[in-house]
Scaffold this active site. Sequence first.
Site, PDB file in Angstrom:
ATOM      1  N   LYS A 107      -2.103 -11.252  -0.819  1.00  0.00           N
ATOM      2  CA  LYS A 107      -0.845 -11.000  -0.109  1.00  0.00           C
ATOM      3  C   LYS A 107       0.310 -10.726  -1.058  1.00  0.00           C
ATOM      4  CE  LYS A 107      -0.238 -15.932   0.127  1.00  0.00           C
ATOM      5  NZ  LYS A 107      -1.554 -16.207  -0.436  1.00  0.00           N
ATOM      6  N   GLU A 131      -7.108  -7.283   5.401  1.00  0.00           N
ATOM      7  CA  GLU A 131      -6.969  -8.178   6.556  1.00  0.00           C
ATOM      8  C   GLU A 131      -6.782  -9.634   6.132  1.00  0.00           C
ATOM      9  OE1 GLU A 131      -7.464  -7.418  10.383  1.00  0.00           O
ATOM     10  OE2 GLU A 131      -6.147  -9.042   9.837  1.00  0.00           O
ATOM     11  N   VAL A 134      -3.199 -11.775   5.366  1.00  0.00           N
ATOM     12  CA  VAL A 134      -2.308 -12.414   6.340  1.00  0.00           C
ATOM     13  C   VAL A 134      -3.139 -13.222   7.328  1.00  0.00           C
ATOM     14  CG1 VAL A 134      -0.567 -12.060   8.133  1.00  0.00           C
ATOM     15  CG2 VAL A 134      -0.693 -10.491   6.193  1.00  0.00           C
ATOM     16  N   ASP A 203       5.600 -17.751   0.461  1.00  0.00           N
ATOM     17  CA  ASP A 203       4.283 -17.299   0.911  1.00  0.00           C
ATOM     18  C   ASP A 203       4.394 -16.657   2.296  1.00  0.00           C
ATOM     19  OD1 ASP A 203       1.136 -17.624   0.751  1.00  0.00           O
ATOM     20  OD2 ASP A 203       1.754 -18.363   2.707  1.00  0.00           O
ATOM     21  N   LYS A 207       3.742 -12.548   3.775  1.00  0.00           N
ATOM     22  CA  LYS A 207       2.936 -12.173   4.934  1.00  0.00           C
ATOM     23  C   LYS A 207       3.783 -11.438   5.981  1.00  0.00           C
ATOM     24  CE  LYS A 207      -0.198 -15.986   4.004  1.00  0.00           C
ATOM     25  NZ  LYS A 207      -0.366 -17.450   4.187  1.00  0.00           N
ATOM     26  N   GLY A 304      -8.848 -20.963   4.080  1.00  0.00           N
ATOM     27  CA  GLY A 304     -10.168 -21.567   4.025  1.00  0.00           C
ATOM     28  C   GLY A 304     -11.168 -20.573   3.477  1.00  0.00           C
TER      29      GLY A 304
END
Lengths: 432, 432
Positions: A107, A131, A134, A203, A207, A304
């Site tokens: 990102k 993909e 974000v 952060d 995004k 994750g």
Amino acid sequence: MAEKVVKVGLLGFGTVGTGVVRIVQGHQDDLVKQTGLGIEVHKILVKDKEKSRSINGLDNKITSDPYDIINDPDVDVIVEVIGGIHPTKEYILDALEQGKHIVTANKDLMALHGAEILAKAEEKGCDVFYEASVAGGIPILRALVEGFSSDRITKMMGIVNGTTNYIMTKMSQEGADYADVLKEAQALGYAEADPTSDVEGFDAARKMAILTTLGFRVPLKLDEVDVKGISSVSKEDIAYGKKLGYVIKLLGLARRDEDEVEVSVQPTMVHKDHPLASVNGVFNAVYVHGEAVGETMFYGPGAGELPTATAVVSDLVTIVKNMKLGVNGRGMVAPYKEKKLKDDSKKLSKYFLRLIVADKRGVLAQITQLLANKNISLDQVLQQPYNGGQQAEIIMVTHVAAKSDMNDVLLFLKDMDFITEIKSCYRVEGGE
Amino acid sequence: MAEKVVKVGLLGFGTVGTGVVRIVQGHQDDLVKQTGLGIEVHKILVKDKEKSRSINGLDNKITSDPYDIINDPDVDVIVEVIGGIHPTKEYILDALEQGKHIVTANKDLMALHGAEILAKAEEKGCDVFYEASVAGGIPILRALVEGFSSDRITKMMGIVNGTTNYIMTKMSQEGADYADVLKEAQALGYAEADPTSDVEGFDAARKMAILTTLGFRVPLKLDEVDVKGISSVSKEDIAYGKKLGYVIKLLGLARRDEDEVEVSVQPTMVHKDHPLASVNGVFNAVYVHGEAVGETMFYGPGAGELPTATAVVSDLVTIVKNMKLGVNGRGMVAPYKEKKLKDDSKKLSKYFLRLIVADKRGVLAQITQLLANKNISLDQVLQQPYNGGQQAEIIMVTHVAAKSDMNDVLLFLKDMDFITEIKSCYRVEGGE
């Protein structure tokens, strides 16, 4: 059997990289069924070749020289999961120069240098998909580009940082202090040792810059996002918010009115009936409002190993399908709309305001008069004794006001002798 | 300027058809920017050519003869928004025979004859897209096919019928009776004069059949969906559910364990902390659980002129992009996985049970013993006087049990002389 095997060069072999290898290996049959081609992780870039790995049998694929991969004519696609700006940007530009397609979860890179990378990709007829950059496992970028291709998106709101949402949720559920919850989040691995990028909203801002560019199809620079973090949110703010029907979330907001745009990240009071209000813990969600479709929301894990790896491999599948069809590098639409940034007089929202004031007659009247002078009226007011009755605490939720007017009011209030402290001022979302 | 204009034949000119024309006309610049081609509604099929329309200037496009459109060599794409099975199916098959691409919003047709239509499309190299057939404005089919292409989806749960969700929400919020709320919904236009298809779960079943086929990539026949509607849900069930932490939703469930599948639509007790629990009113939502991605949810309007038209035109954009690239009819993956239907011994869930019993010593012990004989243990029990203390009312939530065991228990209970009435039995979702 697949007629050909697409060869992937993987840059980075941390948790996401490991997840990518696991999915590509474990789901090979499904991938062949969907794409008509096999997919193989051909080479893997690591920092330390000697380190032991959780997947065996890959020794002959591992290299510590990025150009061993970037310059390998057998490699069709580069999957970048190293992160960081330099030298990652150079690797990607060099790989595009070699005609390789790119999947990245980066990102920071896409928010800062996306335009340059996408231009190079177009020049070279290559795909670049991101993909996973974000909201991890939520296929939101596809939804913006494909699912709403016929609509005009007017507003996006995102809970796009899991760390801060975990902290806000815990503070809200347990009435705990920011500092304590942050420590707990660090112990659990939900927050970094240096949490600045998360808790100060940087952060989330990256995004939101990516979402805005794709959703509104306008060029947007990262420094055009107005950013405020959560470190000053107090448990009192949360408790009063709850009393008035709101929860505080670190909310990314992108709003378009005609060709004027505003993009911000800031702690926001979200009405409890709004679908974003019940997005808790490390989950992310992006709310999208389109002229035709109305309200939609996409919810899922924001990070994750496996969710991120899933998004990466799904992008890889798209590239492989495009290879099979011979149409790489032709699916992108560069931002083509004009954009002006709104000035503060056009940024409209309701506000939550908490003040400590001298406990004397007429104070509330003076404050409401100050607000009225700027055409700001009140939706809710709560007044109660403070500091054992020596002062009073006033909590207000206004009707819709311009940010410039609210800023003026705050400046006036600061100078009033009956004001002890302006405790907080938040944007309010929902609850009309 | 577009190099070519793609010509669309529109079958049906009701509210959705009107929305399609409005979007295609109103967003022409955006559509050209995204696809490189212009899009024009070339001919429109109507029942009554004389009826006055809300859009002017289309008189020369209107026809009442479907084959005036289907056989027109200038028409590239057919958008079908008539609905119904016959003769719509024949129109679509004939149009495919002529090499025309199809966008349809027709869930009945796709649920019943999707396999035949997609096979014909593949044979003819044509695209068939039907995003609008499930959950109106939510781009869920794309998410299943593209966004989660690398994952294995194990469970989907959907609130996919707005009428019943409106009714359940109203009953829950106002403690109102089913019959009264249904009447109100009919007056507001949220329910049809004959509400059977909605309230008996048939509409939701069609959508779950489409979701299951795409999400699990297995062939599924509509009559393999187990269906139960909401007409027997009482306000007492809702009130007791609430007391124990649940809301009742008409929930579509599709679950896969290895190659065994179960698909049902039934009123279900959803734990209040589950993201589906706060989906209210006419909104729809689809919850998707993937092995890698974990929990995700997609929320939005399930119907409505403009949301549905948006989904239709977004499908149209995909077809036009494919035309530009010359890759129509090659993006589909037919169901390729084996499927067995689970028998009831493998359908596992918690249950909510409400009984009226004789108010005498030992009844609860006998009931729990009956349950224990089938290895069903209890999570929550609530007992209270009923009918002025002449009987007792027992409400139970079990731990996970097999459907076959629960059915056996219900049969046993029916024969017990101390049981006055088995008021209700619902699946329970969430709240572990």
